[in-house]
Design a protein around this motif. Structure first.
Motif, PDB file in Angstrom:
ATOM      1  N   GLY A 222     -16.579   8.973  -5.469  1.00 10.70           N
ATOM      2  CA  GLY A 222     -16.308   9.727  -4.251  1.00 10.70           C
ATOM      3  C   GLY A 222     -15.925   8.895  -3.050  1.00 10.70           C
ATOM      4  N   GLY A 223     -16.022   7.582  -3.149  1.00 14.80           N
ATOM      5  CA  GLY A 223     -15.655   6.730  -2.023  1.00 14.80           C
ATOM      6  C   GLY A 223     -14.299   6.101  -2.218  1.00 14.80           C
ATOM      7  N   ARG A 224     -13.863   5.357  -1.213  1.00 16.82           N
ATOM      8  CA  ARG A 224     -12.567   4.677  -1.281  1.00 16.82           C
ATOM      9  C   ARG A 224     -12.713   3.328  -1.963  1.00 16.82           C
ATOM     10  NH1 ARG A 224     -10.913   6.032   4.910  1.00 16.82           N
ATOM     11  NH2 ARG A 224     -13.067   5.307   5.165  1.00 16.82           N
ATOM     12  N   ARG A 225     -11.615   2.896  -2.541  1.00 20.23           N
ATOM     13  CA  ARG A 225     -11.598   1.653  -3.321  1.00 20.23           C
ATOM     14  C   ARG A 225     -11.044   0.523  -2.454  1.00 20.23           C
ATOM     15  NH1 ARG A 225      -8.784   3.340  -7.657  1.00 20.23           N
ATOM     16  NH2 ARG A 225     -10.672   3.927  -8.781  1.00 20.23           N
ATOM     17  N   LEU A 226     -11.766  -0.591  -2.405  1.00 18.97           N
ATOM     18  CA  LEU A 226     -11.418  -1.753  -1.587  1.00 18.97           C
ATOM     19  C   LEU A 226     -11.134  -2.940  -2.492  1.00 18.97           C
ATOM     20  CD1 LEU A 226     -11.330  -3.292   1.186  1.00 18.97           C
ATOM     21  CD2 LEU A 226     -13.814  -3.626   0.911  1.00 18.97           C
ATOM     22  N   LEU A 227     -10.036  -3.641  -2.228  1.00 19.59           N
ATOM     23  CA  LEU A 227      -9.682  -4.865  -2.951  1.00 19.59           C
ATOM     24  C   LEU A 227      -9.882  -6.070  -2.044  1.00 19.59           C
ATOM     25  CD1 LEU A 227      -8.367  -6.520  -5.270  1.00 19.59           C
ATOM     26  CD2 LEU A 227      -6.138  -5.968  -4.253  1.00 19.59           C
ATOM     27  N   LEU A 228     -10.614  -7.051  -2.527  1.00 23.61           N
ATOM     28  CA  LEU A 228     -10.787  -8.339  -1.851  1.00 23.61           C
ATOM     29  C   LEU A 228     -10.070  -9.377  -2.706  1.00 23.61           C
ATOM     30  CD1 LEU A 228     -14.577  -8.005  -0.945  1.00 23.61           C
ATOM     31  CD2 LEU A 228     -12.590  -7.378   0.448  1.00 23.61           C
ATOM     32  N   VAL A 229      -9.086 -10.036  -2.128  1.00 20.57           N
ATOM     33  CA  VAL A 229      -8.197 -10.889  -2.917  1.00 20.57           C
ATOM     34  C   VAL A 229      -7.959 -12.206  -2.184  1.00 20.57           C
ATOM     35  CG1 VAL A 229      -6.168  -9.716  -1.929  1.00 20.57           C
ATOM     36  CG2 VAL A 229      -5.918 -11.002  -4.049  1.00 20.57           C
ATOM     37  N   GLY A 230      -7.840 -13.281  -2.950  1.00 20.85           N
ATOM     38  CA  GLY A 230      -7.551 -14.584  -2.364  1.00 20.85           C
ATOM     39  C   GLY A 230      -7.070 -15.551  -3.426  1.00 20.85           C
ATOM     40  N   HIS A 231      -6.470 -16.646  -2.992  1.00 17.31           N
ATOM     41  CA  HIS A 231      -5.923 -17.605  -3.955  1.00 17.31           C
ATOM     42  C   HIS A 231      -6.910 -18.735  -4.221  1.00 17.31           C
ATOM     43  CE1 HIS A 231      -4.824 -20.641  -0.841  1.00 17.31           C
ATOM     44  NE2 HIS A 231      -4.380 -19.637  -0.122  1.00 17.31           N
TER      45      HIS A 231
END
Length: 425
Positions: A71-80
């Motif tokens: 039911g919540g929003r999806r968050l992406l945490l990304v880095g190199h």
């Protein structure tokens, strides 16, 4: 209006993770050891579906998902995962505690080392933010996704073309890695929010004429003289680009001539080479910008025996370079992140533009709004002064944890700090 909760950060654990990350040398092309460490750290943090997959032989990306209750929003945490070279580091700091570029020395409240700010502090901020929420007993409604990818940095031969992101983006597009609603790319921003970034391309221009003995220059075609005219025309073109207006977050467009090589010995010079980099504002088209450069160069040549050839060696999300991009600075994700930062650091959380190019345009092309946010100062990255403030790092963790709680939603509202419950009633 819902207040932004704040959560305590385990200082010793967070510092230990960052020092461990810096200690995993991962100069572009040799990211595997650090990728393995990150996979272990994600699993230790209760992240599920952790996978490593090679984007090139022996060079893995790392992915994982902390599933929410729904039911919540999806968050992406990304880095190199890759960092730039360390040539000259040991010589610069010989005999001091900073001599080892991967030693993660702590000096005057800062952690030193290659990758400290660019961007291992950002990656560790992402991992520790999740741990902080777990410490507080917070259960998220939405998913938090992690993607740590290689090959972002330029500088090592045959590398630095975003091969890791070029492997990740198709997985998102095909649905093999769930599409996020918002992405935070953890490039250093000194805890501001970069909602836009510059575009760029590098052009290498080969000017070829015909040599002749210096006593009979009329028999030659002078490549150096032609290059002089080309340089004047390029600088005029740069002034024209600057006159076309400002972008509110990234400023003016321009070009910078970065190198010139040519000449001969007692003869009319037959060859000359020029290099330049062109900065683009959001909304400018790379192909159009390239065509303008080529027209300017060809228009500066008067001698029909002078020939030019162009090469564009730094293709990223575009064949010739990297696209400029902007996420609406007034959109909910951007303002919510800025609010979360200001709740921890009232002097930060400014919405600005990145003075660098990184890989958010790959996400933007998929319709995923993305920003940059992390501790660290880009102005000292890639230098022999790279370091990150411990306090800034800890503040970044607290801010990102608070943002994730608000953006993804909290399933167990009773665990949110009292000030949050009171505001939300």
């Amino acid at each position: 209006m819902t207040a932004t909760p704040t959560f305590p950060v385990d200082r010793d654990r967070a510092v230990a993770l960052l020092r461990r990350a810096i200690g995993c040398a991962s100069v572009t092309g040799a990211e595997a050891g650090f990728a393995a460490m990150l996979a272990d750290a994600l699993r230790e943090s209760g992240v599920g579906a952790v996978t490593t997959s090679d984007f090139l032989p022996g060079r893995p990306n790392v992915r994982g998902i902390r599933k929410g209750t729904g039911g919540g929003r999806r968050l992406l945490l990304v880095g190199h995962t890759d960092v730039v070279h360390v040539r000259g580091w040991r010589e610069r700091w010989s005999g001091t505690e900073r001599e080892d570029p991967f030693g993660a020395a702590i000096v005057d409240g800062e952690i030193w080392g290659r990758g400290a700010a660019d961007l291992k502090a950002g990656i560790c901020t992402a991992i520790e933010a999740l741990r902080v929420l777990d410490d507080a007993g917070i259960v998220l409604a939405g998913d938090v996704e992690f993607a740590f990818i290689g090959d972002e940095e330029s500088g090592e031969p045959g590398t630095g073309v975003s091969a890791g992101m070029k492997a990740l983006a198709p997985l998102i597009e095909a649905g093999d890695f769930p599409r996020p609603d918002f992405a935070v790319y953890v490039e250093p921003t000194t805890l501001d929010v970069y909602a836009a970034q510059i575009g760029f391309f590098i052009a290498e221009i080969a000017v070829t004429g015909r040599t002749s003995y210096f006593g009979v220059p009329e028999l030659g075609a002078d490549a150096l003289k032609a290059s002089h005219a080309i340089l004047s025309a390029l600088w005029d073109h740069s002034a024209d680009l600057e006159s076309r207006g400002d972008h509110p977050l990234v400023g003016k467009s321009f070009l910078l001539v970065t190198a010139i090589e040519g000449g001969g010995l007692v003869a009319v010079p037959e060859r000359c080479r020029l290099s330049l980099i062109r900065k683009l504002r959001p909304g400018e088209d790379l192909t159009t910008a390239r065509d303008e450069i080529e027209a300017v160069v060809r228009g500066a040549i008067e001698d029909p025996d002078i020939h030019v050839a162009f090469a564009y060696p730094a293709g990223r999300d575009h064949a010739i370079g990297g696209t400029a991009m902007e996420t609406d600075p007034a959109s909910e994700g951007v303002t919510m992140l800025a609010d979360a930062i200001r709740a921890v650091r009232p002097d930060r959380g400014r919405i600005a533009g990145a003075p660098y190019w990184s890989e958010a345009p790959f996400l933007d092309a998929l319709g995923i709004p993305a920003v940059y946010f992390a501790p660290g100062d880009i102005r000292i990255c890639h230098s022999l002064e790279e370091r990150v403030s411990i306090e800034e790092y800890l503040d970044g963790i607290a801010a990102l944890a608070a943002f994730a709680a608000r953006y993804c939603g909290v399933a167990n509202q009773g665990e949110v700090p009292n000030e949050e419950r009171e505001e939300s009633q």
